[in-house]
Design a protein around this motif. Structure first.
Motif, PDB file in Angstrom:
ATOM      1  N   GLU A  50       0.849  -1.184   0.000  1.00 46.20           N
ATOM      2  CA  GLU A  50       0.000   0.000   0.000  1.00 46.20           C
ATOM      3  C   GLU A  50       0.888   1.238   0.000  1.00 46.20           C
ATOM      4  O   GLU A  50       2.105   1.148  -0.129  1.00 46.20           O
ATOM      5  N   ASP A  51       0.293   2.385   0.187  1.00 45.16           N
ATOM      6  CA  ASP A  51       1.038   3.639   0.213  1.00 45.16           C
ATOM      7  C   ASP A  51       2.034   3.622   1.369  1.00 45.16           C
ATOM      8  O   ASP A  51       1.684   3.310   2.500  1.00 45.16           O
ATOM      9  N   ALA A  52       3.263   3.971   1.085  1.00 45.04           N
ATOM     10  CA  ALA A  52       4.305   3.944   2.113  1.00 45.04           C
ATOM     11  C   ALA A  52       4.106   5.047   3.155  1.00 45.04           C
ATOM     12  O   ALA A  52       4.702   4.997   4.220  1.00 45.04           O
ATOM     13  N   ARG A  53       3.299   6.048   2.838  1.00 44.14           N
ATOM     14  CA  ARG A  53       3.091   7.159   3.764  1.00 44.14           C
ATOM     15  C   ARG A  53       1.762   7.062   4.506  1.00 44.14           C
ATOM     16  O   ARG A  53       1.259   8.043   5.023  1.00 44.14           O
ATOM     17  N   MET A  54       1.194   5.869   4.542  1.00 46.57           N
ATOM     18  CA  MET A  54      -0.071   5.720   5.263  1.00 46.57           C
ATOM     19  C   MET A  54       0.179   5.858   6.765  1.00 46.57           C
ATOM     20  O   MET A  54       1.273   5.564   7.246  1.00 46.57           O
ATOM     21  N   LYS A  55      -0.809   6.296   7.467  1.00 47.70           N
ATOM     22  CA  LYS A  55      -0.663   6.522   8.897  1.00 47.70           C
ATOM     23  C   LYS A  55      -0.916   5.227   9.650  1.00 47.70           C
ATOM     24  O   LYS A  55      -1.893   4.531   9.407  1.00 47.70           O
TER      25      LYS A  55
END
Length: 118
Positions: A50-55
């Motif tokens: 998934e997005d590497a910058r997800m919280k």
């Protein structure tokens, strides 16, 4: 002269045998049946791509901090238990105060719901 180094060589060889032996033994004895589920990447309960910058949920960090806190408590208890006879009543009371503070903190975290995983 070289016989003085034999215990060191023996220590290194035994250490290597203990470290490498189980790896080789498990490779020889264990069955190998890979499939797509076993070969899929998985980490921390999230999909890996998934997005590497997800919280991340703050509960992961909270559980990690609580684990470290109570792990350090045990690290203090072992040496205290070994020297309890020498330190006497003062050492016992000091540890009881330390454990009391930790128990109060644990109860606080419990009452705040920090240990709930909903």
């Amino acid at each position: 002269m070289l016989e003085n180094y034999f215990p060191i060589l023996l220590f290194i060889l035994v250490g290597l045998a203990v470290g490498v032996g189980p790896l080789i033994l498990s490779k020889l004895v264990s069955p190998s049946r890979p499939d797509s589920a076993k070969n899929s990447p998985y980490e921390c309960g999230f999909e890996a791509f998934e997005d590497a910058r997800m919280k991340f949920d703050v509960r992961y960090y909270l559980v990690a901090i609580l684990f470290i806190l109570f792990d350090l408590e045990i690290a203090f208890l072992f040496p205290w238990a070994v020297v309890l006879q020498e330190i006497g009543l003062f050492g016992f009371l000091a540890m009881m105060v330390f454990l009391g503070v930790l128990v109060i903190g644990f109860i606080y975290e419990w009452m705040k719901g920090a240990l709930e995983w909903d």
